[in-house]
Scaffold this motif. Structure first.
Motif, PDB file in Angstrom:
ATOM      1  N   LYS A  55       0.828  -1.223   0.011  1.00  0.00           N
ATOM      2  CA  LYS A  55       0.039   0.020   0.091  1.00  0.00           C
ATOM      3  C   LYS A  55       0.830   1.234   0.068  1.00  0.00           C
ATOM      4  O   LYS A  55       0.815   2.120  -0.820  1.00  0.00           O
ATOM      5  CB  LYS A  55      -1.092   0.007   1.283  1.00  0.00           C
ATOM      6  CG  LYS A  55      -1.843   1.196   1.421  1.00  0.00           C
ATOM      7  CD  LYS A  55      -2.768   1.061   2.429  1.00  0.00           C
ATOM      8  CE  LYS A  55      -1.966   1.019   3.866  1.00  0.00           C
ATOM      9  NZ  LYS A  55      -2.812   1.313   5.076  1.00  0.00           N
ATOM     10  N   SER A  66      -4.272 -16.977  -1.508  1.00  0.00           N
ATOM     11  CA  SER A  66      -5.510 -17.159  -1.269  1.00  0.00           C
ATOM     12  C   SER A  66      -5.869 -16.314   0.083  1.00  0.00           C
ATOM     13  O   SER A  66      -7.182 -15.798   0.028  1.00  0.00           O
ATOM     14  CB  SER A  66      -5.739 -18.774  -1.035  1.00  0.00           C
ATOM     15  OG  SER A  66      -5.004 -18.977   0.298  1.00  0.00           O
ATOM     16  N   ASP A  67      -5.049 -15.889   1.096  1.00  0.00           N
ATOM     17  CA  ASP A  67      -5.538 -15.298   2.060  1.00  0.00           C
ATOM     18  C   ASP A  67      -5.633 -13.894   1.774  1.00  0.00           C
ATOM     19  O   ASP A  67      -6.422 -12.950   2.227  1.00  0.00           O
ATOM     20  CB  ASP A  67      -4.560 -15.297   3.178  1.00  0.00           C
ATOM     21  CG  ASP A  67      -4.726 -16.616   3.934  1.00  0.00           C
ATOM     22  OD1 ASP A  67      -5.953 -17.254   4.002  1.00  0.00           O
ATOM     23  OD2 ASP A  67      -3.785 -17.186   4.666  1.00  0.00           O
ATOM     24  N   ALA A  87      -6.488 -12.933  -1.479  1.00  0.00           N
ATOM     25  CA  ALA A  87      -7.864 -12.767  -2.206  1.00  0.00           C
ATOM     26  C   ALA A  87      -8.958 -12.697  -1.577  1.00  0.00           C
ATOM     27  O   ALA A  87     -10.066 -12.108  -1.666  1.00  0.00           O
ATOM     28  CB  ALA A  87      -7.878 -14.023  -3.208  1.00  0.00           C
ATOM     29  N   GLU A  88      -8.672 -13.502  -0.259  1.00  0.00           N
ATOM     30  CA  GLU A  88     -10.188 -13.264   0.761  1.00  0.00           C
ATOM     31  C   GLU A  88     -10.165 -12.068   1.574  1.00  0.00           C
ATOM     32  O   GLU A  88     -11.466 -11.507   1.766  1.00  0.00           O
ATOM     33  CB  GLU A  88      -9.662 -14.559   2.179  1.00  0.00           C
ATOM     34  CG  GLU A  88     -10.905 -14.361   3.143  1.00  0.00           C
ATOM     35  CD  GLU A  88     -12.096 -15.335   2.372  1.00  0.00           C
ATOM     36  OE1 GLU A  88     -13.055 -15.132   3.169  1.00  0.00           O
ATOM     37  OE2 GLU A  88     -11.875 -16.099   1.493  1.00  0.00           O
ATOM     38  N   ARG A  89      -9.102 -11.206   1.418  1.00  0.00           N
ATOM     39  CA  ARG A  89      -9.395  -9.754   1.894  1.00  0.00           C
ATOM     40  C   ARG A  89      -9.446  -8.734   0.522  1.00  0.00           C
ATOM     41  O   ARG A  89      -9.565  -7.732   0.713  1.00  0.00           O
ATOM     42  CB  ARG A  89      -7.935  -9.450   2.490  1.00  0.00           C
ATOM     43  CG  ARG A  89      -7.843 -10.172   3.684  1.00  0.00           C
ATOM     44  CD  ARG A  89      -6.325  -9.850   4.340  1.00  0.00           C
ATOM     45  NE  ARG A  89      -6.384  -8.522   4.756  1.00  0.00           N
ATOM     46  CZ  ARG A  89      -5.537  -8.096   5.378  1.00  0.00           C
ATOM     47  NH1 ARG A  89      -4.376  -8.973   6.055  1.00  0.00           N
ATOM     48  NH2 ARG A  89      -5.422  -6.924   5.840  1.00  0.00           N
ATOM     49  N   GLY A  90      -9.971  -9.474  -0.617  1.00  0.00           N
ATOM     50  CA  GLY A  90     -10.123  -8.503  -1.768  1.00  0.00           C
ATOM     51  C   GLY A  90      -9.127  -8.018  -2.285  1.00  0.00           C
ATOM     52  O   GLY A  90      -8.900  -7.022  -3.087  1.00  0.00           O
ATOM     53  N   ILE A  91      -7.644  -8.553  -2.160  1.00  0.00           N
ATOM     54  CA  ILE A  91      -6.300  -8.081  -2.803  1.00  0.00           C
ATOM     55  C   ILE A  91      -5.999  -9.020  -3.704  1.00  0.00           C
ATOM     56  O   ILE A  91      -5.800 -10.229  -3.318  1.00  0.00           O
ATOM     57  CB  ILE A  91      -5.526  -7.897  -1.456  1.00  0.00           C
ATOM     58  CG1 ILE A  91      -5.916  -6.843  -0.602  1.00  0.00           C
ATOM     59  CG2 ILE A  91      -4.205  -7.200  -2.063  1.00  0.00           C
ATOM     60  CD1 ILE A  91      -5.052  -6.682   0.609  1.00  0.00           C
ATOM     61  N   SER A  92      -5.938  -8.426  -4.908  1.00  0.00           N
ATOM     62  CA  SER A  92      -5.204  -9.249  -6.044  1.00  0.00           C
ATOM     63  C   SER A  92      -3.764  -9.496  -6.064  1.00  0.00           C
ATOM     64  O   SER A  92      -3.114  -8.260  -5.945  1.00  0.00           O
ATOM     65  CB  SER A  92      -5.769  -8.592  -7.410  1.00  0.00           C
ATOM     66  OG  SER A  92      -5.181  -9.408  -8.721  1.00  0.00           O
ATOM     67  N   TRP A 128      -4.227  -2.866  -6.873  1.00  0.00           N
ATOM     68  CA  TRP A 128      -5.032  -2.439  -5.944  1.00  0.00           C
ATOM     69  C   TRP A 128      -6.245  -1.937  -6.744  1.00  0.00           C
ATOM     70  O   TRP A 128      -7.264  -1.828  -6.029  1.00  0.00           O
ATOM     71  CB  TRP A 128      -4.297  -1.137  -5.388  1.00  0.00           C
ATOM     72  CG  TRP A 128      -3.459  -1.485  -4.588  1.00  0.00           C
ATOM     73  CD1 TRP A 128      -2.105  -1.431  -4.730  1.00  0.00           C
ATOM     74  CD2 TRP A 128      -3.491  -1.825  -2.940  1.00  0.00           C
ATOM     75  NE1 TRP A 128      -1.381  -1.683  -3.611  1.00  0.00           N
ATOM     76  CE2 TRP A 128      -2.290  -2.144  -2.563  1.00  0.00           C
ATOM     77  CE3 TRP A 128      -4.624  -2.216  -2.187  1.00  0.00           C
ATOM     78  CZ2 TRP A 128      -1.842  -2.663  -1.318  1.00  0.00           C
ATOM     79  CZ3 TRP A 128      -4.469  -2.840  -1.062  1.00  0.00           C
ATOM     80  CH2 TRP A 128      -3.330  -3.136  -0.551  1.00  0.00           C
ATOM     81  N   TRP A 129      -6.316  -1.757  -8.092  1.00  0.00           N
ATOM     82  CA  TRP A 129      -7.510  -1.416  -8.682  1.00  0.00           C
ATOM     83  C   TRP A 129      -7.280  -1.687 -10.485  1.00  0.00           C
ATOM     84  O   TRP A 129      -6.307  -1.984 -10.663  1.00  0.00           O
ATOM     85  CB  TRP A 129      -8.001   0.019  -8.531  1.00  0.00           C
ATOM     86  CG  TRP A 129      -7.303   0.818  -9.585  1.00  0.00           C
ATOM     87  CD1 TRP A 129      -7.962   1.271 -10.940  1.00  0.00           C
ATOM     88  CD2 TRP A 129      -6.187   1.842  -9.170  1.00  0.00           C
ATOM     89  NE1 TRP A 129      -7.098   2.331 -11.236  1.00  0.00           N
ATOM     90  CE2 TRP A 129      -6.198   2.750 -10.572  1.00  0.00           C
ATOM     91  CE3 TRP A 129      -5.190   2.067  -8.278  1.00  0.00           C
ATOM     92  CZ2 TRP A 129      -4.963   3.322 -10.571  1.00  0.00           C
ATOM     93  CZ3 TRP A 129      -4.310   2.829  -8.453  1.00  0.00           C
ATOM     94  CH2 TRP A 129      -4.349   3.338  -9.648  1.00  0.00           C
TER      95      TRP A 129
END
Length: 340
Positions: free
Chosen positions: A226, A301-302, A304-309, A339-340
């Motif tokens: 970030k 995978s963890d 991705a679970e938080r919405g992070i590619s 991030w986007w």
């Protein structure tokens, strides 16, 4: 007080002394007047407490001792009858347990349900059974439905299990498991933990428990990515992450040259092999069948679970020279966080 000797009893004894109720007061008043006329100082007079009896004038006056006893008895009488005292309102009796109808209308976070009271009381050690035991107050909405301040999206799955033991579909298992934890439904929790994907999660967690720093490192990956993206005003950020399973400074191709998975080193020799690779985050070592690729899958995978590619690829090894002909050889992976 004066005693008249002429009035003796037949047996020659003087008659008993008699007192008038006003005699002490009259004697004290006459003594004060006499001293005042003579111009002498009037000494301080003792205070006298006069007890008035409710007895009629026709009652006979007793002797001094009997008069004192009578006065004591009169003094002990309360001035106001006990029945006239107001001791406050009586203690309110404990509220009786609330009674519920056989059919219960529910409002769970704005979603309406209807079920039997026996369904909610199916398992005694649950929150729902306690709520509808009659010992607790349950608020109602404007239409009289019992209100539960919880998201009702998965409450139907809770009722289906209480009714006939039905389990939710696989894509709803995690969410229903959270609701079962909230309502403390032990049998449902046990059933869900024995189904996928929660069974696989338990096996996976057994592996991750070998890396107590795993969650902390995962947070570091997110924080570094970030800050790096914000500093560069970029859509993504790249990190170097070292993931190694064994402490041996060799590559998998060199492993057959050794009879064991670990070197037999002295404490002083072991320090020669201690170093930190020049990476952002490092994972390892661990002792398990799961290898480096399994841990990489957990990280991706963890995130991705938080919405992070996150994408990753191996870009080489550390290759830092340690001692003699030994080099680090720990694999280095590049993670691309978008991030986007």
């Amino acid at each position: 007080m004066q005693h008249n000797g002429a009035g003796e009893t037949p047996n020659g004894e003087p008659p008993p002394l008699s007192f008038s109720a006003a005699a002490p007061l009259q004697m004290a008043a006459s003594r004060v007047r006499r001293l005042a006329q003579e111009g002498r100082t009037v000494p301080p007079q003792p205070r006298v407490m006069v007890v008035f009896s409710a007895a009629s004038d026709t009652e006979n006056q007793g002797d001094a001792m009997s008069g004192a006893d009578t006065g004591e008895e009169v003094y002990r009488k309360p001035a106001i009858p006990i029945s006239n005292f107001h001791l406050g309102k009586p203690l309110r009796a404990l509220d009786a347990p609330e009674e519920f109808p056989e059919v219960i209308p529910l409002n769970v976070g704005g979603t309406y349900f209807t079920t039997r009271l026996s369904t909610l009381r199916r398992y005694e050690d649950t929150m729902l059974a306690a709520m509808f035991s009659g010992r607790h107050h349950i608020p109602r909405d404007a239409e009289g439905r019992y209100f539960i301040d919880r998201d009702g999206a998965y409450f139907g799955d809770i009722l289906n299990f209480l009714r006939e033991g039905e389990l939710p579909q696989r894509d709803r298992v995690r969410a229903v498991h959270r609701e079962a934890q909230y309502y403390a439904i032990g049998p449902l929790l046990e059933s869900l933990e024995d189904t996928q994907p929660l069974t696989g999660e338990k096996v996976r967690q057994a592996f991750l428990d070998l890396l107590p720093y795993y969650k902390e490192n995962l947070e570091r990956i997110v924080e570094i990515a970030k800050l790096r993206a914000m500093q560069r005003k970029a859509r993504f950020a790249k990190l170097k992450i070292c993931v190694y399973k064994e402490e041996m400074p060799i590559t998998p191709y060199e492993r057959p040259l050794f009879n064991s998975l670990r070197f037999e080193r002295s404490e002083s020799e072991a320090k020669l092999f201690e170093h930190h690779c020049e990476v952002d985050v490092s994972f390892g070592p661990w002792e398990a069948v799961a290898d480096v690729y399994d841990l990489l899958h957990c990280i991706v995978s963890d995130l991705a679970e938080r919405g992070i590619s996150a994408d990753q690829q191996c870009i080489g090894v550390c290759d830092k020279h340690l001692i003699n002909h030994y080099y680090c050889k720990r694999p280095i992976y590049e993670f691309k966080i978008t991030w986007w």
